[in-house]
Design a protein around this motif. Structure first.
Motif, PDB file in Angstrom:
ATOM      1  N   UNK A  59       0.463  -1.146  -0.370  1.00 27.20           N
ATOM      2  CA  UNK A  59      -0.151  -0.097  -0.125  1.00 27.20           C
ATOM      3  C   UNK A  59       0.910   1.227  -0.315  1.00 27.20           C
ATOM      4  N   UNK A  60       1.783   1.231   0.353  1.00 28.58           N
ATOM      5  CA  UNK A  60       2.990   2.545   0.505  1.00 28.58           C
ATOM      6  C   UNK A  60       2.692   4.150  -0.687  1.00 28.58           C
ATOM      7  N   UNK A  61       2.675   2.684  -2.392  1.00 28.84           N
ATOM      8  CA  UNK A  61       2.701   2.748  -3.159  1.00 28.84           C
ATOM      9  C   UNK A  61       1.366   3.425  -3.590  1.00 28.84           C
ATOM     10  N   UNK A  62       0.314   3.551  -3.224  1.00 31.93           N
ATOM     11  CA  UNK A  62      -0.910   3.685  -3.823  1.00 31.93           C
ATOM     12  C   UNK A  62      -1.915   4.711  -2.397  1.00 31.93           C
ATOM     13  N   UNK A  63      -1.421   4.280  -1.151  1.00 29.67           N
ATOM     14  CA  UNK A  63      -1.237   4.758   0.116  1.00 29.67           C
ATOM     15  C   UNK A  63      -1.309   5.929   0.632  1.00 29.67           C
ATOM     16  N   UNK A  64       0.264   5.501   0.605  1.00 30.81           N
ATOM     17  CA  UNK A  64       1.454   6.572   1.111  1.00 30.81           C
ATOM     18  C   UNK A  64       1.502   5.655   2.840  1.00 30.81           C
ATOM     19  N   UNK A  65       2.335   5.702   3.023  1.00 36.59           N
ATOM     20  CA  UNK A  65       2.848   6.134   4.787  1.00 36.59           C
ATOM     21  C   UNK A  65       1.709   5.499   5.628  1.00 36.59           C
ATOM     22  N   UNK A  66       0.795   6.119   5.933  1.00 34.50           N
ATOM     23  CA  UNK A  66      -0.172   6.541   6.546  1.00 34.50           C
ATOM     24  C   UNK A  66      -1.133   4.830   6.426  1.00 34.50           C
ATOM     25  N   UNK A  67      -0.739   4.730   4.831  1.00 32.24           N
ATOM     26  CA  UNK A  67      -2.097   3.913   4.813  1.00 32.24           C
ATOM     27  C   UNK A  67      -1.408   2.971   4.919  1.00 32.24           C
ATOM     28  N   UNK A  68       0.054   2.553   4.613  1.00 33.14           N
ATOM     29  CA  UNK A  68       0.242   0.994   4.894  1.00 33.14           C
ATOM     30  C   UNK A  68       0.251   1.204   6.077  1.00 33.14           C
ATOM     31  N   UNK A  69       0.542   1.782   6.976  1.00 31.72           N
ATOM     32  CA  UNK A  69       1.399   1.613   8.524  1.00 31.72           C
ATOM     33  C   UNK A  69      -0.126   1.336   8.684  1.00 31.72           C
ATOM     34  N   UNK A  70      -1.227   1.724   8.553  1.00 30.94           N
ATOM     35  CA  UNK A  70      -2.808   1.680   9.387  1.00 30.94           C
ATOM     36  C   UNK A  70      -3.257   0.228   9.133  1.00 30.94           C
ATOM     37  N   UNK A  71      -2.602  -0.346   7.351  1.00 31.94           N
ATOM     38  CA  UNK A  71      -2.893  -1.594   6.732  1.00 31.94           C
ATOM     39  C   UNK A  71      -1.921  -2.863   8.061  1.00 31.94           C
ATOM     40  N   UNK A  72      -0.735  -2.008   7.479  1.00 32.28           N
ATOM     41  CA  UNK A  72       0.408  -3.408   9.252  1.00 32.28           C
ATOM     42  C   UNK A  72      -0.772  -3.456  10.508  1.00 32.28           C
ATOM     43  N   UNK A  73      -1.088  -2.759  10.522  1.00 32.62           N
ATOM     44  CA  UNK A  73      -2.052  -2.606  11.899  1.00 32.62           C
ATOM     45  C   UNK A  73      -2.895  -3.744  12.148  1.00 32.62           C
ATOM     46  N   UNK A  74      -3.565  -3.350  11.289  1.00 31.82           N
ATOM     47  CA  UNK A  74      -4.659  -4.782  10.997  1.00 31.82           C
ATOM     48  C   UNK A  74      -4.438  -6.070  10.449  1.00 31.82           C
ATOM     49  N   UNK A  75      -3.710  -6.048   9.653  1.00 28.56           N
ATOM     50  CA  UNK A  75      -2.718  -7.132   9.635  1.00 28.56           C
ATOM     51  C   UNK A  75      -2.257  -8.163  10.638  1.00 28.56           C
ATOM     52  N   UNK A  76      -1.404  -7.261  12.015  1.00 33.87           N
ATOM     53  CA  UNK A  76      -1.246  -7.515  12.774  1.00 33.87           C
ATOM     54  C   UNK A  76      -2.923  -7.971  13.754  1.00 33.87           C
ATOM     55  N   UNK A  77      -3.710  -7.237  13.891  1.00 33.93           N
ATOM     56  CA  UNK A  77      -4.833  -7.719  14.537  1.00 33.93           C
ATOM     57  C   UNK A  77      -5.108  -9.117  14.215  1.00 33.93           C
ATOM     58  N   UNK A  78      -4.933  -9.210  12.994  1.00 33.40           N
ATOM     59  CA  UNK A  78      -5.790 -10.526  11.989  1.00 33.40           C
ATOM     60  C   UNK A  78      -4.539 -12.088  12.440  1.00 33.40           C
ATOM     61  N   UNK A  79      -3.495 -11.556  13.103  1.00 38.46           N
ATOM     62  CA  UNK A  79      -2.710 -12.702  13.007  1.00 38.46           C
ATOM     63  C   UNK A  79      -1.608 -12.681  12.453  1.00 38.46           C
ATOM     64  N   UNK A  80      -0.804 -11.932  11.690  1.00 40.42           N
ATOM     65  CA  UNK A  80       0.880 -11.563  11.385  1.00 40.42           C
ATOM     66  C   UNK A  80       1.405 -11.403  12.321  1.00 40.42           C
ATOM     67  N   UNK A  81       2.466 -12.563  12.075  1.00 38.79           N
ATOM     68  CA  UNK A  81       3.387 -12.385  13.134  1.00 38.79           C
ATOM     69  C   UNK A  81       4.649 -11.688  12.668  1.00 38.79           C
ATOM     70  N   UNK A  82       4.896 -10.789  11.159  1.00 36.69           N
ATOM     71  CA  UNK A  82       6.024 -10.543  10.566  1.00 36.69           C
ATOM     72  C   UNK A  82       5.212  -9.715   9.622  1.00 36.69           C
ATOM     73  N   UNK A  83       5.179  -8.446   9.600  1.00 38.16           N
ATOM     74  CA  UNK A  83       4.812  -7.021   8.480  1.00 38.16           C
ATOM     75  C   UNK A  83       6.251  -6.620   7.734  1.00 38.16           C
ATOM     76  N   UNK A  84       5.907  -6.710   6.827  1.00 38.59           N
ATOM     77  CA  UNK A  84       6.713  -6.898   5.389  1.00 38.59           C
ATOM     78  C   UNK A  84       6.267  -5.514   4.222  1.00 38.59           C
TER      79      UNK A  84
END
Ligand SMILES: C[C@](O)(C(=O)O)[C@H](CC(=O)O)C(=O)O
Ligand SMILES: [Mg+2]
Length: 297
Positions: free
Chosen positions: A164-189
Motif C-alpha cells: 500500500x505504500x505506493x498507493x495509500x502513502x506511508x499512513x495507509x501502509x501503517x494502518x494496514x499493517x496494524x490491521x494485519x497484525x490484529x488478524x494474526x500476522x507474525x511479521x510485517x513486510x
C-alpha cells in the motif's frame, strides 16, 4: 550429507526466538538449492525463496504465473538442504481464502519455516514497479484469517506484506499493517518503503517484528545492516541479489566465449571443481558408499 539435520519444527521455533532477539536477521534469496548451501556455510541467518527469482528461473515475469505446486516444490528442494529456516514468497496466496488455507498447509508440508502473503490484486506484479493495485483491507484480512486457521504448526511464520505504500502513502501502509497484525500476522513486510525514516515510523506503529526488502533497482534505498538494525528492522531480504550476480557473470562469460573462442580466460573467476565438491560434501558420499560396500562384502 544428503539433507539437513535440524527438523523443521525446530527451525521454526529458532526463527521465532531469533526474531525476538533484537538482532537483524539476514536472509539472502537462494536461486537454487546449491546457493542455499553457500548461504548456510557463510553464516547467514536464513534462506529466502523469492517469487521473482522462481519465475525468472523459468524465464517468466513475476506476474503471478507460477503455481503453488511449482513454488512449493522448488522451495521444498531449497529448504531440505539447509539447517537454516527458509522463508518463501507465497505472493497473493494462489487464489481465494480457501486456496490460501491449502497454500499454507502445502508449504508447511514442504518444510518451510514461513511464508509471506501480500495484499495485491491478482495478477500481482513486482512490488517495486508502478501500476500495482491492492485489494481492500477486509479482503486481505480474509486471506490472513484463512492462513492462521489453516496453519498446523503455530510456529510456522505468517508474514503479511502490504504493497500500500505506493498507493495509500506511508499512513495507509501503517494502518494496514496494524490491521494485519490484529488478524494474526507474525511479521510485517512493508513493501517499497523509501528510506530508513519510513522503516522507523512503521517500527514504532506495530508491536511485531518487521522486515526490509533490499532489492536492487527498486524504490527502496539500499540500507546497510547497521542502519536497518538501528531503526529496529528485524529481518532483511536480499531477494534477487544472488541471481543478478550469477546472471551478470553468466552473460559476461558467454560474450567472452563467443568473442575469444575459448573459456580459458574465465577459469580464474570460476568456482573450482574442488570448491564445488566441498559444497556438495562429495567425500562424505564416497565414504558412505565405501562403508556400504565394505558392509556387504
Ligand atoms: C521480494 C519480491 O517479492 C520477490 O519475489 O523476491 C520482489 C523482488 C523484486 O522483484 O525485486 C518484490 O516484489 O519486491
Ligand atoms: Mg515476490
Amino acid at each position: 550429507m544428503l539433507h539437513a539435520r535440524v527438523p523443521v519444527h525446530e527451525r521454526r521455533a529458532a526463527l521465532r526466538a531469533a526474531l525476538r532477539s533484537g538482532r537483524l536477521l539476514r536472509f539472502p534469496g537462494a536461486f537454487n538449492p546449491l546457493s542455499a548451501v553457500l548461504i548456510t556455510e557463510l553464516g547467514f541467518d536464513g534462506v529466502y525463496v523469492s517469487g521473482a527469482v522462481l519465475a525468472a528461473d523459468l524465464a517468466l515475469p513475476d506476474i503471478g504465473l507460477t503455481t503453488l505446486t511449482e513454488v512449493a516444490t522448488r522451495a521444498g528442494q531449497i529448504a531440505r538442504v539447509t539447517d537454516l529456516p527458509t522463508l518463501v514468497d507465497a505472493d497473493t496466496g494462489f487464489g481465494e481464502p480457501m486456496n490460501v488455507a491449502r497454500t499454507i498447509q502445502t508449504l508447511e508440508d514442504a518444510g518451510l519455516a514461513g511464508c509471506h502473503l501480500e495484499d495485491q490484486v491478482n495478477p500481482k506484479r513486482c512490488g517495486h514497479l508502478d501500476g500495482k493495485t491492492v485489494v481492500p483491507t477486509e479482503e486481505m484480512l480474509r486471506r490472513l484469517r484463512a492462513a492462521v486457521a489453516a496453519r498446523r504448526d503455530p510456529n510456522f511464520l505468517l508474514c503479511a506484506r502490504t504493497d500500500a505504500r505506493a498507493l495509500e502513502g506511508l499512513t495507509g501502509a501503517i494502518e494496514r499493517a496494524r490491521a494485519y497484525v490484529d488478524a494474526g500476522a507474525d511479521l510485517i513486510f512493508p513493501e517499497a518503503l523509501a528510506d530508513a525514516s519510513e522503516f522507523e515510523a512503521l517500527r514504532g506503529a506495530v508491536d511485531v517484528p518487521i522486515l526490509a526488502n533490499m532489492t536492487e533497482f527498486g524504490k527502496s534505498e539500499l540500507l546497510t545492516t547497521s542502519t536497518l538494525e538501528s531503526v529496529g528492522v528485524n529481518l532483511v531480504l536480499y531477494p534477487v541479489t544472488l541471481l543478478r550476480i550469477a546472471m551478470g557473470a553468466v552473460e559476461d562469460g558467454l560474450r567472452r566465449i563467443a568473442t575469444e573462442g575459448t573459456q580459458a580466460g574465465l577459469v580464474e573467476h570460476m568456482q573450482t571443481r574442488a570448491r564445488l565438491y566441498e559444497l556438495l560434501d562429495y567425500s562424505a558420499y564416497t565414504s558412505f558408499d565405501a562403508s556400504v560396500l565394505t558392509f556387504r562384502t
